[in-house]
Design an enzyme around this catalytic site. Sequence first.
Site, PDB file in Angstrom:
ATOM      1  CG  LEU A  13      -1.931  -1.246   1.213  1.00 11.49           C
ATOM      2  CD1 LEU A  13      -2.994  -1.086   2.531  1.00 11.49           C
ATOM      3  CD2 LEU A  13      -2.747  -1.030   0.022  1.00 11.49           C
ATOM      4  CG  MET A  42       1.523   2.422  -8.642  1.00 10.77           C
ATOM      5  SD  MET A  42       2.867   2.529  -9.744  1.00 10.77           S
ATOM      6  CE  MET A  42       1.807   2.329 -11.205  1.00 10.77           C
ATOM      7  CB  THR A  58       4.109   0.186   7.068  1.00  9.47           C
ATOM      8  OG1 THR A  58       5.478  -0.601   6.256  1.00  9.47           O
ATOM      9  CG2 THR A  58       4.442   1.366   7.728  1.00  9.47           C
ATOM     10  CB  SER A 112       3.098   2.583 -17.719  1.00  8.96           C
ATOM     11  OG  SER A 112       3.721   3.863 -17.816  1.00  8.96           O
ATOM     12  CE  LYS A 142       5.833   0.401 -16.548  1.00 13.73           C
ATOM     13  NZ  LYS A 142       7.031   0.576 -15.538  1.00 13.73           N
ATOM     14  CG  HIS A 179       6.587   1.690 -21.091  1.00 15.18           C
ATOM     15  ND1 HIS A 179       7.071   2.270 -19.920  1.00 15.18           N
ATOM     16  CD2 HIS A 179       5.496   2.333 -21.569  1.00 15.18           C
ATOM     17  CE1 HIS A 179       6.160   3.318 -19.767  1.00 15.18           C
ATOM     18  NE2 HIS A 179       5.398   3.363 -20.619  1.00 15.18           N
ATOM     19  CD  GLU A 215       9.574   6.284 -17.961  1.00 15.11           C
ATOM     20  OE1 GLU A 215      10.178   6.446 -17.130  1.00 15.11           O
ATOM     21  OE2 GLU A 215       8.326   6.034 -18.194  1.00 15.11           O
TER      22      GLU A 215
END
Length: 301
Positions: A8, A11, A32, A121, A173, A176, A180
């Site tokens: 958690l 993102m 956490t 992404s 990815k 990708h 980038e």
Amino acid sequence: MQLGMIGLGRMGANMAQRLQRGGHAVTGFDPTPEARARVAAEGIATVESLEALVASLDAPRALWMMVPAGAVVDATIDALQPLLSAGDALVDGGNSFYKDSQRRAEALREAGIACLDVGTSGGVWGLAEGYSLMVGGDAQAAARLSPLFQALAPAPDRGWGHVGPSGAGHYAKMIHNGIEYGMMQAYAEGFAILERKRELTPDIAQLAEIWRHGSVVRSWLLDLAAEALVQNPGLGGIAPYVPDSGEGRWTVAEAIELDVAAPVITQSLIERLRSRDDDAFADKLLSALRNAFGGHGVKRD
């Protein structure tokens, strides 16, 4: 649709919120307490253990991991596997190396558990704009989880897709992110040239804004660059130090393994490595060599 979200951080929390807003029941777990509290404040149910998370879901279960690549993914899967049953599906939405994803999927397949590798992404903007999702793995499991992908994507019919077998999502990815790297480096170099000649182009933020509309170099990255230049024209307070997440390295290694020339991506990675060299020993040696063979002056510290 029910989903268990593992991890958690920013993102993962944003994805959980977007899914819940899309009508899906999400229960989150993070080791956490602070992370669990932040998500609970957004109205998302949380639990304090993986055992409780699995127990909260009806079979066949769907669980989505947003945890750091590498050993943490393996440790999470090792803890989860005894709790899961045949027919369950596990998604790795992080930036895992695709060969690791293939290995994990094969091991889980023997237990009847589908493991989908989903290249994700969108970063911190995904909550509002949606995520681009590259789904690898078993096609039947991907189809079963398609309502989740549709809710996370910018629209149900675009921005996501099942791209191939296990490993394909993280492979896509990886490439990708390599692309980038090259795009970001090109923008950085171009604006650096403009900044060096401010007497001719004094307002490079204005120029970035002009390029955002109609120009062939317009992109979301340019949108972000324009915003950064408006907020901080001189980029004061930002150190010239550029980390890398590892995906650029993997892309370059893959290009070498496949005998594919990728000079732009490779050089963009080298520039990131160079940005971290406070001592710059290589530059010192270059200066010493110029002095040795040509008598050129050496700038002293």
